[in-house]
Motif scaffolding. Structure first.
Motif, PDB file in Angstrom:
ATOM      1  N   PHE A  57      78.399  83.085  26.417  1.00 55.96           N
ATOM      2  CA  PHE A  57      77.878  81.716  26.483  1.00 55.96           C
ATOM      3  C   PHE A  57      78.107  81.110  27.871  1.00 55.96           C
ATOM      4  CE2 PHE A  57      78.617  77.133  26.004  1.00 55.96           C
ATOM      5  CZ  PHE A  57      77.400  76.748  25.485  1.00 55.96           C
ATOM      6  N   ILE A  58      79.307  81.339  28.432  1.00 56.83           N
ATOM      7  CA  ILE A  58      79.618  80.800  29.766  1.00 56.83           C
ATOM      8  C   ILE A  58      78.730  81.443  30.831  1.00 56.83           C
ATOM      9  CG2 ILE A  58      81.406  80.693  31.540  1.00 56.83           C
ATOM     10  CD1 ILE A  58      83.454  80.446  29.264  1.00 56.83           C
ATOM     11  N   GLN A  59      78.529  82.769  30.728  1.00 59.62           N
ATOM     12  CA  GLN A  59      77.659  83.450  31.692  1.00 59.62           C
ATOM     13  C   GLN A  59      76.228  82.927  31.629  1.00 59.62           C
ATOM     14  OE1 GLN A  59      78.059  87.598  30.832  1.00 59.62           O
ATOM     15  NE2 GLN A  59      80.049  87.808  31.866  1.00 59.62           N
ATOM     16  N   GLU A  60      75.750  82.666  30.429  1.00 56.27           N
ATOM     17  CA  GLU A  60      74.400  82.128  30.283  1.00 56.27           C
ATOM     18  C   GLU A  60      74.298  80.731  30.891  1.00 56.27           C
ATOM     19  OE1 GLU A  60      70.397  82.076  29.202  1.00 56.27           O
ATOM     20  OE2 GLU A  60      71.868  83.713  29.316  1.00 56.27           O
ATOM     21  N   GLN A  61      75.341  79.916  30.662  1.00 57.38           N
ATOM     22  CA  GLN A  61      75.342  78.573  31.247  1.00 57.38           C
ATOM     23  C   GLN A  61      75.390  78.638  32.774  1.00 57.38           C
ATOM     24  OE1 GLN A  61      74.911  75.710  29.567  1.00 57.38           O
ATOM     25  NE2 GLN A  61      74.667  76.949  27.721  1.00 57.38           N
ATOM     26  N   GLU A  62      76.189  79.571  33.323  1.00 51.21           N
ATOM     27  CA  GLU A  62      76.262  79.724  34.776  1.00 51.21           C
ATOM     28  C   GLU A  62      74.924  80.195  35.347  1.00 51.21           C
ATOM     29  OE1 GLU A  62      79.449  82.373  35.494  1.00 51.21           O
ATOM     30  OE2 GLU A  62      81.029  80.861  35.181  1.00 51.21           O
ATOM     31  N   ARG A  63      74.255  81.097  34.633  1.00 48.40           N
ATOM     32  CA  ARG A  63      72.946  81.567  35.095  1.00 48.40           C
ATOM     33  C   ARG A  63      71.936  80.420  35.141  1.00 48.40           C
ATOM     34  NH1 ARG A  63      68.094  83.471  33.292  1.00 48.40           N
ATOM     35  NH2 ARG A  63      68.573  82.807  31.166  1.00 48.40           N
ATOM     36  N   LYS A  64      71.931  79.594  34.097  1.00 45.71           N
ATOM     37  CA  LYS A  64      71.026  78.444  34.088  1.00 45.71           C
ATOM     38  C   LYS A  64      71.369  77.463  35.209  1.00 45.71           C
ATOM     39  CE  LYS A  64      69.988  78.601  29.129  1.00 45.71           C
ATOM     40  NZ  LYS A  64      70.077  77.890  27.836  1.00 45.71           N
ATOM     41  N   ALA A  65      72.681  77.286  35.445  1.00 47.92           N
ATOM     42  CA  ALA A  65      73.092  76.377  36.526  1.00 47.92           C
ATOM     43  C   ALA A  65      72.643  76.907  37.885  1.00 47.92           C
ATOM     44  CB  ALA A  65      74.607  76.190  36.500  1.00 47.92           C
ATOM     45  N   ARG A  66      72.745  78.243  38.087  1.00 51.46           N
ATOM     46  CA  ARG A  66      72.290  78.825  39.350  1.00 51.46           C
ATOM     47  C   ARG A  66      70.785  78.650  39.536  1.00 51.46           C
ATOM     48  NH1 ARG A  66      75.911  83.049  37.984  1.00 51.46           N
ATOM     49  NH2 ARG A  66      74.162  84.308  37.209  1.00 51.46           N
ATOM     50  N   LEU A  67      70.035  78.841  38.461  1.00 49.14           N
ATOM     51  CA  LEU A  67      68.588  78.651  38.553  1.00 49.14           C
ATOM     52  C   LEU A  67      68.244  77.205  38.902  1.00 49.14           C
ATOM     53  CD1 LEU A  67      67.373  80.768  35.486  1.00 49.14           C
ATOM     54  CD2 LEU A  67      67.274  81.390  37.895  1.00 49.14           C
ATOM     55  N   GLU A  68      68.939  76.271  38.271  1.00 45.01           N
ATOM     56  CA  GLU A  68      68.692  74.859  38.581  1.00 45.01           C
ATOM     57  C   GLU A  68      69.069  74.541  40.027  1.00 45.01           C
ATOM     58  OE1 GLU A  68      70.818  72.595  35.737  1.00 45.01           O
ATOM     59  OE2 GLU A  68      69.510  73.139  34.043  1.00 45.01           O
ATOM     60  N   GLU A  69      70.180  75.123  40.493  1.00 44.89           N
ATOM     61  CA  GLU A  69      70.614  74.877  41.873  1.00 44.89           C
ATOM     62  C   GLU A  69      69.606  75.443  42.873  1.00 44.89           C
ATOM     63  OE1 GLU A  69      73.115  73.293  44.731  1.00 44.89           O
ATOM     64  OE2 GLU A  69      73.142  73.076  42.545  1.00 44.89           O
ATOM     65  N   ARG A  70      69.087  76.643  42.583  1.00 41.29           N
ATOM     66  CA  ARG A  70      68.081  77.228  43.472  1.00 41.29           C
ATOM     67  C   ARG A  70      66.814  76.386  43.506  1.00 41.29           C
ATOM     68  NH1 ARG A  70      68.538  83.567  41.534  1.00 41.29           N
ATOM     69  NH2 ARG A  70      70.619  83.982  42.398  1.00 41.29           N
ATOM     70  N   ALA A  71      66.404  75.919  42.329  1.00 43.63           N
ATOM     71  CA  ALA A  71      65.208  75.072  42.288  1.00 43.63           C
ATOM     72  C   ALA A  71      65.430  73.781  43.075  1.00 43.63           C
ATOM     73  CB  ALA A  71      64.850  74.756  40.839  1.00 43.63           C
ATOM     74  N   LYS A  72      66.631  73.226  42.960  1.00 43.32           N
ATOM     75  CA  LYS A  72      66.945  72.005  43.703  1.00 43.32           C
ATOM     76  C   LYS A  72      66.956  72.261  45.207  1.00 43.32           C
ATOM     77  CE  LYS A  72      70.402  68.342  44.019  1.00 43.32           C
ATOM     78  NZ  LYS A  72      71.737  67.877  43.548  1.00 43.32           N
TER      79      LYS A  72
END
Length: 243
Positions: A57-72
């Motif tokens: 669950f934590i890895q999935e949340q980190e992956r989503k956070a990285r995607l959001e950061e890249r988009a930003k």
């Protein structure tokens, strides 16, 4: 008829007890050794399963956070690039060298209008034979433009002639400038405009003016040697004796 008690009225009496026993009760209790053994020996296994699920669950949340950061970051870079492009266009407009889509359209329209006017005004070739020769064109160019600098021809021993134009202006400089449609009274204005334009270019490119006043270097501090201290003490004693 016997009156019902409060218990019978509120709970339905015996029928309620029977229904509750059937609903929540068990008809038979069976002891299973395998289930008991699995439960008693499965604490560590269940703990590892919970940790694994939490880690996923934590890895999935980190992956989503990285995607959001890249988009930003991409959005910020795009905005910065657009702003830089706008600043560049504005700077070029201030300098006067910006040629955009609107300017291209205007130039195309002006060129089209000019070609139409030339087509209307053109009356044909002047000569009956056709095009004018190259020598005639050169003669016409030389007549239309008067040389401002001095020009003379030097002949060498082998009959070689060289046209020389030194940088010295001609004696009738103002007259020749007027013939060539050059306005000398605007020379200072054009020079000032060129200097101002060069300053804007330098400012746009980030070239800063170097200050002529350089800061003086402070003298490096050092301790006096033993001989220097003796000499200073001797001088001080001599000065006291003189007084």
């Amino acid at each position: 008829m016997v009156a019902k008690s409060n218990r019978e009225i509120l709970t339905g009496g015996k029928s309620y007890k029977q229904k509750a026993a059937k609903k929540f009760g068990a008809d038979e209790v069976k002891f299973d050794k395998d289930s008991r053994l699995e439960y008693l020996t499965g604490f560590h296994k269940r703990k590892l399963d919970r940790q694994k699920k939490a880690k996923e669950f934590i890895q999935e949340q980190e992956r989503k956070a990285r995607l959001e950061e890249r988009a930003k970051i991409r959005a910020d870079k795009k905005k910065a690039l657009e702003k830089q492009l706008e600043d560049f266009k504005q700077a070029m407009k201030d300098v006067g060298d910006y040629v955009g889509v609107e300017d291209d359209d205007e130039e195309a329209e002006n060129g089209k209008q000019g070609s139409d006017e030339e087509a209307e005004e053109w009356t044909g070739f002047s000569d009956d034979n056709g095009d004018a020769t190259e020598e005639e064109e050169e003669d016409s160019d030389s007549v239309s433009v008067k040389p401002i600098l001095k020009k003379y021809v030097q002949t060498y021993l082998d009959d070689t002639t060289v046209d020389i134009e030194p940088l010295e202006p001609n004696d009738n400089f103002e007259y020749l400038a007027e013939l060539n449609n050059v306005k000398l009274e605007k020379s200072e204005q054009i020079l000032d405009q060129s200097i101002e334009r060069a300053k804007k270019y330098a400012k746009f490119l980030g070239v800063e003016e170097k200050s002529g006043n350089k800061s003086k270097k402070n003298k490096k501090f050092r301790y006096l040697t033993k001989n220097e201290r003796r000499q200073n003490q001797r001088k001080a004693n001599n000065n006291k004796r003189r007084k």
